[in-house]
Design a protein around this motif. Structure first.
Motif, PDB file in Angstrom:
ATOM      1  N   GLU A 176      -1.452  -2.936  11.958  1.00 39.79           N
ATOM      2  CA  GLU A 176      -2.406  -3.415  11.390  1.00 39.79           C
ATOM      3  C   GLU A 176      -2.067  -4.913  11.055  1.00 39.79           C
ATOM      4  OE1 GLU A 176      -5.213  -2.251  10.676  1.00 39.79           O
ATOM      5  OE2 GLU A 176      -4.796  -0.195  11.509  1.00 39.79           O
ATOM      6  N   ASP A 226      -4.456   9.002   2.899  1.00 38.64           N
ATOM      7  CA  ASP A 226      -3.196   8.375   2.329  1.00 38.64           C
ATOM      8  C   ASP A 226      -2.574   8.931   1.036  1.00 38.64           C
ATOM      9  OD1 ASP A 226      -2.857   7.194   4.829  1.00 38.64           O
ATOM     10  OD2 ASP A 226      -3.248   5.146   3.874  1.00 38.64           O
ATOM     11  N   SER A 227      -3.629   9.140  -0.021  1.00 37.02           N
ATOM     12  CA  SER A 227      -3.198   9.612  -1.179  1.00 37.02           C
ATOM     13  C   SER A 227      -2.782  10.921  -1.309  1.00 37.02           C
ATOM     14  CB  SER A 227      -4.239   9.108  -2.250  1.00 37.02           C
ATOM     15  OG  SER A 227      -5.638   9.878  -1.911  1.00 37.02           O
ATOM     16  N   ASP A 228      -3.557  11.785  -0.104  1.00 35.93           N
ATOM     17  CA  ASP A 228      -3.225  13.017   0.036  1.00 35.93           C
ATOM     18  C   ASP A 228      -1.733  13.084   0.436  1.00 35.93           C
ATOM     19  OD1 ASP A 228      -5.664  13.571  -1.069  1.00 35.93           O
ATOM     20  OD2 ASP A 228      -6.577  13.928   0.901  1.00 35.93           O
ATOM     21  N   GLN A 229      -1.244  12.275   1.272  1.00 39.69           N
ATOM     22  CA  GLN A 229      -0.115  12.379   1.612  1.00 39.69           C
ATOM     23  C   GLN A 229       1.025  11.890   0.816  1.00 39.69           C
ATOM     24  OE1 GLN A 229       0.059   9.812   5.214  1.00 39.69           O
ATOM     25  NE2 GLN A 229      -1.307  11.131   6.262  1.00 39.69           N
ATOM     26  N   GLY A 282     -18.712   4.315  -2.011  1.00 39.70           N
ATOM     27  CA  GLY A 282     -18.063   5.287  -0.691  1.00 39.70           C
ATOM     28  C   GLY A 282     -16.975   6.073  -1.359  1.00 39.70           C
ATOM     29  N   VAL A 283     -16.131   5.506  -2.192  1.00 41.79           N
ATOM     30  CA  VAL A 283     -14.993   6.538  -2.446  1.00 41.79           C
ATOM     31  C   VAL A 283     -15.548   7.625  -3.780  1.00 41.79           C
ATOM     32  CG1 VAL A 283     -12.686   6.430  -3.865  1.00 41.79           C
ATOM     33  CG2 VAL A 283     -13.401   4.804  -1.929  1.00 41.79           C
ATOM     34  N   SER A 335      -9.744   6.468   4.600  1.00 43.86           N
ATOM     35  CA  SER A 335      -8.478   6.285   4.783  1.00 43.86           C
ATOM     36  C   SER A 335      -7.691   6.466   3.582  1.00 43.86           C
ATOM     37  CB  SER A 335      -8.135   5.092   5.644  1.00 43.86           C
ATOM     38  OG  SER A 335      -8.565   3.660   4.480  1.00 43.86           O
ATOM     39  N   VAL A 336      -8.122   5.867   2.526  1.00 43.59           N
ATOM     40  CA  VAL A 336      -7.605   5.671   1.304  1.00 43.59           C
ATOM     41  C   VAL A 336      -7.088   7.159   0.755  1.00 43.59           C
ATOM     42  CG1 VAL A 336      -7.590   5.414  -1.375  1.00 43.59           C
ATOM     43  CG2 VAL A 336      -8.633   3.663   0.242  1.00 43.59           C
ATOM     44  N   LYS A 337      -8.231   8.204   1.202  1.00 45.71           N
ATOM     45  CA  LYS A 337      -8.096   9.493   0.673  1.00 45.71           C
ATOM     46  C   LYS A 337      -7.075  10.082   1.352  1.00 45.71           C
ATOM     47  CE  LYS A 337     -11.433  12.875   0.996  1.00 45.71           C
ATOM     48  NZ  LYS A 337     -12.603  13.328   1.255  1.00 45.71           N
ATOM     49  N   THR A 351       0.462   0.973  -6.866  1.00 46.46           N
ATOM     50  CA  THR A 351      -0.889   1.126  -7.336  1.00 46.46           C
ATOM     51  C   THR A 351      -0.991   1.883  -8.807  1.00 46.46           C
ATOM     52  OG1 THR A 351      -1.590   2.846  -5.936  1.00 46.46           O
ATOM     53  CG2 THR A 351      -2.333   0.594  -5.316  1.00 46.46           C
ATOM     54  N   TYR A 386       0.711  -1.071  -0.033  1.00 46.82           N
ATOM     55  CA  TYR A 386       0.120   0.053   0.014  1.00 46.82           C
ATOM     56  C   TYR A 386       0.869   1.326   0.082  1.00 46.82           C
ATOM     57  CZ  TYR A 386      -4.122   2.846   1.624  1.00 46.82           C
ATOM     58  OH  TYR A 386      -5.132   3.577   1.620  1.00 46.82           O
ATOM     59  N   TYR A 387       1.889   1.186   0.474  1.00 45.59           N
ATOM     60  CA  TYR A 387       2.930   2.316   0.725  1.00 45.59           C
ATOM     61  C   TYR A 387       4.001   2.223  -0.340  1.00 45.59           C
ATOM     62  CZ  TYR A 387       0.797   3.273   5.239  1.00 45.59           C
ATOM     63  OH  TYR A 387      -0.318   3.342   6.236  1.00 45.59           O
ATOM     64  N   GLY A 446       3.929   2.633  -3.561  1.00 46.55           N
ATOM     65  CA  GLY A 446       3.703   3.286  -4.886  1.00 46.55           C
ATOM     66  C   GLY A 446       3.564   2.254  -6.022  1.00 46.55           C
ATOM     67  N   LEU A 454       1.620   8.925  -1.073  1.00 46.09           N
ATOM     68  CA  LEU A 454       2.252   7.740  -0.899  1.00 46.09           C
ATOM     69  C   LEU A 454       2.310   6.947  -2.028  1.00 46.09           C
ATOM     70  CD1 LEU A 454       1.133   7.370   2.607  1.00 46.09           C
ATOM     71  CD2 LEU A 454       3.511   7.377   1.867  1.00 46.09           C
ATOM     72  N   TYR A 455       1.429   7.382  -3.164  1.00 50.91           N
ATOM     73  CA  TYR A 455       1.547   6.489  -4.442  1.00 50.91           C
ATOM     74  C   TYR A 455       3.012   6.638  -5.021  1.00 50.91           C
ATOM     75  CZ  TYR A 455      -3.063   5.619  -3.233  1.00 50.91           C
ATOM     76  OH  TYR A 455      -4.204   5.177  -2.653  1.00 50.91           O
ATOM     77  N   SER A 501       2.484   1.942  11.487  1.00 56.05           N
ATOM     78  CA  SER A 501       1.310   1.735  11.173  1.00 56.05           C
ATOM     79  C   SER A 501       0.975   0.339  10.573  1.00 56.05           C
ATOM     80  CB  SER A 501       0.579   2.878  10.505  1.00 56.05           C
ATOM     81  OG  SER A 501      -0.305   2.627   9.315  1.00 56.05           O
ATOM     82  N   PRO A 504      -4.886   1.604   6.383  1.00 57.26           N
ATOM     83  CA  PRO A 504      -5.330   1.786   8.276  1.00 57.26           C
ATOM     84  C   PRO A 504      -6.641   2.128   8.113  1.00 57.26           C
ATOM     85  CG  PRO A 504      -3.858   3.482   6.674  1.00 57.26           C
ATOM     86  CD  PRO A 504      -4.403   2.750   5.832  1.00 57.26           C
ATOM     87  N   ALA A 551     -12.802   4.274   2.409  1.00 58.07           N
ATOM     88  CA  ALA A 551     -12.742   5.227   1.569  1.00 58.07           C
ATOM     89  C   ALA A 551     -12.091   6.532   2.083  1.00 58.07           C
ATOM     90  CB  ALA A 551     -14.195   5.532   1.029  1.00 58.07           C
ATOM     91  N   ALA A 587     -11.185  -0.181  -2.884  1.00 59.96           N
ATOM     92  CA  ALA A 587     -11.109   1.585  -2.563  1.00 59.96           C
ATOM     93  C   ALA A 587      -9.989   2.098  -3.526  1.00 59.96           C
ATOM     94  CB  ALA A 587     -10.883   1.215  -1.066  1.00 59.96           C
ATOM     95  N   ARG A 639     -10.320   5.218  -6.912  1.00 62.50           N
ATOM     96  CA  ARG A 639      -9.875   6.595  -6.669  1.00 62.50           C
ATOM     97  C   ARG A 639      -8.913   6.617  -8.023  1.00 62.50           C
ATOM     98  NH1 ARG A 639      -9.974  10.062  -2.733  1.00 62.50           N
ATOM     99  NH2 ARG A 639      -8.022  10.984  -3.703  1.00 62.50           N
TER     100      ARG A 639
END
Lengths: 468, 208
Positions: free
Chosen positions: A293, B202-205, A423-424, B198-200, A98, A93-94, A96, B207-208, A289, B2, B196, A139, A143
């Motif tokens: 998790e 993280d992407s704001d930070q 939701g997203v 939490s994804v937001k 995706t 996830y961290y 990069g 991290l992608y 984190s 998270p 949703a 999710a 995006r």
């Protein structure tokens, strides 16, 4: 006859049924699955031993027996694989991966009809496989992929559906924690299950991809292909997505080639993704984190494992699985029909319960029945009901049942992936997503039918490793 | 990925006890995470050592097996506090007010009961290993620390369950709308909204 005498004189199958009913009641009133199983298991042991030795001695024996299980059942080399796979997921996830993956998929397959949809299928499949997390994958890609598809004029429902469905490809392509759990519960080789999942996972992704192309060619105004990428641009996109292939590749090579244990493969994968994530700017905060998790999810899984195994310890005295097998094999129905009925009940159960909990709770009783239905553990393919050897059936059933459990992520009423996508993206409603996943749901049913009809797809790779 | 769970807080004694205790639980959970991290390093070293230098870590299997109990149990109370142990909430999610708090109270009481049984049983299991001096097969690691972690972690869990019993009992007595210190049930839509969100973040930070 008073109640105590009645209880003391009950046969073991009767005790098994009462205790199992009690466990179901606990689960329905919302007791955590791990503890519901542990409570039932302990109560069952207490009942059996009290009937045999009287209450005081019975209590002491059951406490001692129950007390050994949590430690002894989790201290296993095979289970050590699970936290490594989960850690890969959180780190991925961290790392990069995706966006890089989506970009690469777009450049390589975007030219196909419905190209962006196909690219979404393959990139969600890749990320879902490595992260092992269906819901989170949907999710994240909601995006990344949906806005691009909408911008190019793709149908809103379709765009949402493809992302929700793509997430479900998590559980078959290695690394897959749920297949590891299945293997451990049915005492089958972990490596064999992981290898067995690879082709069906790939087939699922290809069927999804084919479906998108089919929809794009038959429907008008579906969405344009994306052309114009040069080969240079294509190859430039590869390095960013490489860790995904590296992780899947390492696991396959280690297990198939026998050069490393599954835990070593998982750890090596986690290590590579960790380096990648560090390069992408992950620091202690994110690592912490991820670790928190990972531990939480591992603890959840291990708790159900020891809880259920405490119940299984009791089942060993009650022989409920034996009785269930006898009953199933005595039914005047073809074994294939019975198998399909069992799979359908999993589909129903999956609507209300998490896949891991559902499998762990039911397999101790259902799995022996499946084996018995086929003709026993040591049966050869020629003498068996399904035309598959005993070992083969244990692998084959695992893949089908896991695929079935994932299907429930896109069916109402829970269909978590669909809720997540809605939701997203504020512009799509849950109803839109459920409509959008319909073709994929049909495709999944088709995949399951294919896997049932052609067990070779599942069994070919494990067969090459000697599991026949 | 998270995730977070909604647990209401205020400055009551219960809520303060809940938060203070959560710090201990978090520390134990992190320790479990660090052990997972070390496990990954150990296995990576082992496999790379074997491939590159034809050398493997001495007692690798013993270390892995002994570490498992720590991974599986240190975070058990933390996971309970956050409502991380899965369950079927199809029935309880329809209950409201006192009915809900009563059902939850019964559920936690039963969990406490079996936890106490297991604390006693696993202590006996530990004590046998300790007094007999059991050790692992390959490099003779003592087994008792891994066996001790089970009753210790379960004791931490038992105290958490007692805190939750306090929480549910208080919610029941006051017929509370927003009770403190206990994880609340969320339906699929709420879980999805959180995911949703939490994804937001993280992407704001970026991290992608």
């Amino acid at each position: 006859m008073n109640l105590a005498e009645y209880m003391a004189n009950m046969d073991t199958i009767g005790i098994g049924l009462w205790i199992t009913g009690f466990m179901l009641l606990l689960i329905i009133i919302g007791v955590r699955v791990a503890f519901a199983a542990a409570i039932a298991g302990f109560a069952g042991l207490l009942w059996v031993f009290t009937a045999k030795y009287g209450f005081e001695r019975g209590l002491m024996i059951s406490i001692q027996m129950a007390g050994t299980i949590p430690h002894s059942k989790v201290s296993s080399l095979a289970l050590s694989l699970i936290p490594t796979f989960i850690l890969i997921g959180y780190l991925a996830y961290y790392a990069g991966l995706t966006k890089a993956l989506f970009e690469a998929a777009k450049r390589w397959v975007g030219w196909l009809p419905g190209g962006m949809g196909v690219a979404t299928v393959f990139s969600t499949a890749g990320f879902a496989a490595v992260s092992g997390a269906s819901v989170a994958t949907s999710a994240v890609f909601a995006r990344i992929a949906i806005p691009e598809m909408l911008r190019l004029g793709y149908d809103k429902r379709f765009a949402a559906g493809v992302v929700a469905a793509g997430g479900t490809l998590a559980s078959l392509i290695p690394p897959s924690a749920i297949l590891v759990i299945y293997a451990i519960i049915v005492e089958q080789d972990v490596g064999a299950l992981l290898m067995a999942g690879f082709l069906p996972g790939l087939v699922s992704a290809l069927i999804y991809g084919g479906l998108v192309v089919f929809l794009a060619t038959t429907r008008k105004d579906f969405g344009p292909p994306v052309r114009g990428f040069t080969w240079k641009q294509r190859f430039e996109s590869v390095p960013g997505a490489l860790p995904i292939f590296a992780v899947v590749g390492i696991i396959i090579v280690c297990i198939y080639g026998g050069v490393g244990t599954p835990t070593e493969a998982g750890s090596l994968g986690a290590f590579i993704i960790l380096l990648m994530a560090l390069r992408k700017g992950m620091r202690w905060k994110e690592l912490r984190s991820s670790l928190m998790e990972t531990t939480k999810l591992s603890v959840m899984i291990f708790s159900i494992i020891w809880g259920v195994l405490l119940y299984v310890r009791f089942l060993g005295f009650a022989d409920l699985p034996g009785a269930f097998s006898d009953w199933l094999t005595s039914l005047e129905m073809s074994p294939m029909m019975i198998l399909i009925m069992i799979l359908l009940s999993y589909a129903v159960l999956g609507m209300f319960m998490d896949a891991i909990g559902m499998l762990l709770l039911t397999l101790p009783v259902v799995y022996p029945a499946i084996i018995a239905l086929n003709g026993g553990e040591g049966v050869t393919a020629a003498d068996s009901a399904f035309g598959i050897s005993g070992v083969g059936v244990s692998i084959w059933f695992g893949i089908i049942v896991v695929k079935m459990a994932e299907l429930c992520l896109i069916t109402p009423p829970i269909g978590l992936n669909c809720f997540v996508v809605a939701g997203v993206r504020p512009e799509v409603t849950v109803q839109d997503v459920f409509k959008g996943v319909k073709p994929f749901f049909v495709a999944d049913l088709l995949t399951i039918a294919v896997l049932i009809a052609l067990p070779g797809i599942v069994l070919w790779l494990p067969g090459l490793m000697g599991f026949t | 990925m998270p995730s977070s769970t909604s647990i209401f807080e205020d400055d009551s004694k219960l809520s303060r006890a809940d938060r203070a205790y959560f710090r201990l639980e978090s520390a134990l959970n992190l320790l479990g995470g660090i052990i997972i991290f070390l496990l990954v390093f150990l296995a990576t070293t082992n496999v790379l050592g074997r491939w590159l230098f034809n050398m493997s870590v001495s007692g690798y299997i013993d270390w892995v097996e002994q570490s498992m109990a720590f991974i599986a149990f240190l975070g058990i109370a933390y996971t309970k506090r956050l409502g991380g142990h899965i369950r079927m909430d199809i029935l309880v999610s329809h209950l409201r007010g006192r009915w809900l708090w009563f059902t939850e109270l019964v559920s936690v009481l039963l969990m406490l009961l079996v936890t106490l049984v297991l604390i006693y049983g696993s202590s006996l299991h530990f004590w046998r290993a300790y007094t007999l001096g059991d050790s692992s097969l390959d490099i003779d690691l003592p087994i008792w620390p891994a066996k001790l972690v089970v009753p210790v972690a379960l004791t931490v869990l038992a105290l958490r369950l007692m805190l939750q019993i306090w929480g549910y009992a208080r919610a029941f007595r006051e017929n509370a709308e927003q009770p403190v210190g206990i994880p609340l049930i969320e339906d699929a839509a709420a879980v999805a909204a959180k995911e949703a969100e939490s994804v937001k973040e993280d992407s704001d930070q970026a991290l992608y």
